[in-house]
Enzyme design. Structure first.
Site, mmCIF file in Angstrom:
data_model
loop_
_atom_site.group_PDB
_atom_site.id
_atom_site.type_symbol
_atom_site.label_atom_id
_atom_site.label_comp_id
_atom_site.label_asym_id
_atom_site.label_seq_id
_atom_site.Cartn_x
_atom_site.Cartn_y
_atom_site.Cartn_z
ATOM 1 N N ASP A 210 0.815 -1.211 0.000
ATOM 2 C CA ASP A 210 0.000 0.000 0.000
ATOM 3 C C ASP A 210 0.849 1.261 0.000
ATOM 4 O O ASP A 210 1.486 1.580 0.998
ATOM 5 C CB ASP A 210 -0.901 -0.024 1.239
ATOM 6 N N ASP B 15 -2.160 6.414 -5.359
ATOM 7 C CA ASP B 15 -2.396 5.401 -4.337
ATOM 8 C C ASP B 15 -2.597 4.035 -4.971
ATOM 9 O O ASP B 15 -3.614 3.778 -5.618
ATOM 10 C CB ASP B 15 -3.631 5.798 -3.515
#
Length: 423
Positions: free
Chosen positions: A93, A302
């Site tokens: 992530d 992201d």
């Protein structure tokens, strides 16, 4: 599953990926070796419907790498912690910092298929004292009655992990089969973990820019504080892996590269860049609807969010143009699809091409990157809206680009590439 210190509420989506590989014995790559490494990301997808959330990441080849697998839109990175090494699969992530895994005893944890890490069985495990400076590297570190550094870490998807901050030896395996050992890595031993995790996800590997992320803790040990990823498109055969590379050799350069500056903010975790506007075909749409100068750092890159999220005023204009330029009738009678712009078709749509106009250059997005199939015979527009003034550039749009994050030069670089090829 990205961590947002602000009141950001990103859209959730889902995809599943698992990484399996044979570990062969090879001499380990030592830190400070000035040699990079790469790891594979392998996906087995079980697509869920569009309002849920995804995350993703990938790598290159002869530079340092670690295995990563994707699960319902999220990519899982394989690494080992402890002595002897204990294998875990955590969501890779770029939207968060903390590395954590579920640990025994787990008083309030979600179900996972693999055994949980037991710190008492590792000779290299050590709790971080609340008096240590390391405890304060994470904003939520607090002192327990036992003088241990407890933490609570929340995500925009309303998932949360709570536990003890500790230090461990972390071992990654590169695409060349060599092991990469990192000692004294700060991580969270999660004893209370809740949220939308599935039973293949054993935690999260934070790849953001903050002090406790894997990238920051690696530092320049492998020839530079940088990494790059190459994500395969959503509907790629599950046997084809994505890749992520770390350090020397992960640079993105050559013909066709578009670079955009990272924008420094008080939030050190997220990778902010500036989007000037989006073109749908030949129709240019300014980010804020006028010719005024846009706010710097209005988009977040992201890998943990699959769809691209745009402020509502921009999203509505983009969707209107897509509707105008797709010569098909949208689906309006399927409650599972909600308000998403979707079409019934056996193959991906023929157009239009969208162009993201970043400060520094343009990134073209083919239908393969902008429409995804949540179920057979249906393709949906892989964008959604947010009430926030900032948007998120998600991992659907990041696919089939070699994307480099250079934390030293503070730039992000895009290079079109067929990420299904292992070259």
């Amino acid at each position: 599953m990205a961590y947002y210190p602000t009141s950001f509420h990103p859209f959730l989506a889902a995809t599943i990926i698992y990484i399996f590989f044979l570990v062969l014995y090879c001499p380990p790559i030592e830190a400070n070796s000035d040699v990079g490494f790469s790891v594979n990301l392998i996906r087995k997808t079980s697509p869920r419907l569009f309002p849920q959330r995804l995350r993703g990441l990938s790598a290159m080849s002869e530079t340092p790498q670690s295995p990563i697998i994707a699960d319902l839109g999220e990519y899982l990175m394989e690494l080992s912690i402890g002595t002897p090494p204990f294998k875990i699969y955590g969501i890779a992530d770029t939207g968060s910092d903390l590395i954590w895994t579920q640990c025994v005893p787990c008083n309030n944890c979600y179900k996972q298929l693999n055994p949980m890490f037991n710190p008492q069985k590792s000779s290299s495990y050590s709790n971080i004292s609340c008096d240590s400076n390391l405890c304060h590297e994470l904003d939520t570190g607090v002192c327990s009655p036992q003088k241990q550094c407890n933490y609570t870490y929340g995500y925009a998807s309303d998932s949360t992990t709570q536990g003890v901050l500790a230090q461990e030896t972390v071992t990654l395996t590169s695409t060349t089969g060599k092991s990469v050992a990192l000692k004294g890595i700060v991580f969270g031993c999660g004893h209370n973990n809740t949220g939308g995790f599935n039973d293949h996800e054993m935690g999260i590997i934070g790849l953001g820019g903050g002090p406790v992320s894997l990238i920051s803790q690696m530092g320049s040990s492998f020839g530079g504080k940088r990494f790059s990823q190459c994500l395969v498109p959503f509907h790629t055969d599950v046997s084809v892996s994505s890749k992520i590379s770390f350090g020397k050799g992960s640079e993105v350069s050559g013909e066709g590269v578009v670079s955009t500056p990272m924008v420094a903010t008080q939030d050190k975790t997220l990778y902010f860049v500036t989007l000037l506007g989006i073109s749908v075909g030949n129709t240019y749409l300014h980010y804020n609807g006028s010719s005024e100068i846009v706010e710097k750092g209005n988009m977040i890159l992201d890998s943990g969010t699959p769809p691209t999220m745009l402020p509502t005023q921009l999203y509505d204009r983009v969707v209107a143009q897509v509707r105008n330029q797709v010569a098909m009738t949208p689906i309006v009678d399927d409650p599972e699809l909600g308000s998403q712009l979707c079409y019934r078709t056996k193959k991906n749509l023929g157009g239009p091409v969208l162009t993201a106009h970043f400060e520094g250059g343009d990134v073209a997005l083919e239908p393969l990157q902008t429409f995804i199939p949540p179920k057979d015979g249906v393709f949906c527009f892989a964008f959604t809206n947010t009430s926030d003034d900032r948007g998120i550039y998600g991992n659907f749009a990041q696919s089939n680009y070699l994307i480099g994050f250079d934390l030293e030069a503070q730039v992000v670089s895009f290079k079109p590439k067929d990420c299904t090829k292992n070259t």
